[in-house]
Design an enzyme around this catalytic site. Structure first.
Site, PDB file in Angstrom:
ATOM      1  N   GLY A   9     -17.131  15.346   6.415  1.00  0.00           N
ATOM      2  CA  GLY A   9     -16.850  14.164   5.624  1.00  0.00           C
ATOM      3  C   GLY A   9     -17.615  13.001   6.200  1.00  0.00           C
ATOM      4  CG  ASN A  97      -7.342   8.994  11.053  1.00  0.00           C
ATOM      5  OD1 ASN A  97      -7.705   8.407  12.064  1.00  0.00           O
ATOM      6  ND2 ASN A  97      -7.822   8.706   9.851  1.00  0.00           N
ATOM      7  CB  ALA A 122     -18.662   7.147   9.038  1.00  0.00           C
ATOM      8  CE  LYS A 178      -7.785   7.757  15.411  1.00  0.00           C
ATOM      9  NZ  LYS A 178      -8.627   8.982  15.415  1.00  0.00           N
TER      10      LYS A 178
END
Length: 300
Positions: A9, A97, A122, A178
């Site tokens: 991706g 993620n 990106a 994160k």
């Protein structure tokens, strides 16, 4: 180093393209992107401007490499692990993620699985092309924490390809930080249909900050030392640095795709429930995104 990037991706293609400047890279993804890369190579634009010619395939089974970099959506991790398990790798690195991806990979793969985060921006703008919308950093380390010779070797390989890389001994804490950033930014911007910069002030900022504080609270009961202020500061830092960007969840909502909410806000809710911790903001965000998915996403 021979590297397989499983999940071509936006982020996977960018990471693969950067690594291909120095290493032998195979991208695993879908047509027409894979077909374009196979036929004419990959162009990396935006903050960069270069062309590389990695191998590319739609078949992720039976592959062999020194390293597998996994960049699929969290809900595709189990399927990726099954395919990767048919091959041979010296190590695997998750740059995904959400939480729980490393454990899913480790159950299937007969090699060390490293945890990682990536803050490079990106966008895959066309088949065979990826734009870097922000130069960031890759942080990686042993998923349990501590020193890791495997992580050091992978870090050296990334740095050899001029990828900004830190090898960390506190990977669990970095993953939770994160998660706090994603919990605060992704669902909030997806629901409000705003770029990340909208979280720098106003009501949306408070929603994102509350989601991050709740995530830090759960991290602490899980044994990870992440303070509320640290979590909120991390959200603010990312929102500032990526102000003009659309979060990955907002991109998914705009495209009518399934999101990673279960591995982000949903994960916070699940872990909180096991400890009796109240996380009302994350619960509400997860419920709203799932409601949107139920009404707008059709199974392929």
């Amino acid at each position: 180093m021979d590297v397989v990037v499983f999940g071509a991706g936006s982020l996977g293609t960018l990471v693969g393209g950067l690594l291909a400047r120095e290493h032998a890279v195979t991208l695993v993804g879908r047509d027409p992107h894979v077909a374009a890369v196979r036929e004419a190579g990959l162009h990396v634009g935006g903050a960069f401007d270069f062309d590389v010619a990695p191998d590319a395939t739609t078949d992720g089974t039976g592959l062999r490499a020194d390293l597998a970099v996994v960049t699929v959506k969290a809900f595709d991790t189990e399927a990726a692990a099954r395919d990767l398990a048919t091959g041979e790798f010296d190590a695997a690195l998750s740059l995904q993620n959400g939480m729980g991806n490393e454990e899913t990979l480790a159950r299937r793969l007969d090699c060390p699985v490293l945890a990682g985060t990536a803050t490079y921006g990106a966008v895959r703008s066309a088949p065979g092309t990826v734009e870097c919308t922000g130069v960031g950093e890759v942080v990686l380390g042993a998923r349990e924490g501590g020193r890791s010779p495997v992580a050091e070797r992978v870090g050296d390989a990334f740095r050899a390809a001029a990828v900004e890389t830190t090898v960390a001994e506190d990977a669990p804490r970095r993953l939770w930080e994160k998660l706090a950033v994603n919990a605060g930014i992704n669902a909030t911007t997806a629901l409000a249909r705003t770029d990340n910069g909208a979280l720098r002030s106003g009501a949306a900022r408070e929603v994102a900050a509350d989601a991050a504080r709740e995530t830090a609270r759960v991290a602490r009961v899980e044994g990870v030392d992440l303070g509320d202020d640290e979590a909120v500061t991390a959200v603010e830092t990312v929102a500032d640095a990526t102000a003009a960007n659309a979060s990955s969840m907002r991109q998914d909502v705009d495209a009518g795709r399934r999101t990673e909410v279960d591995a982000i806000n949903g994960y916070v809710v699940e872990r909180a429930s096991g400890h009796g911790v109240a996380v009302p903001v994350n619960r509400t965000l997860a419920r709203l995104i799932r409601t949107w998915e139920r009404e707008n996403v059709r199974e392929e």
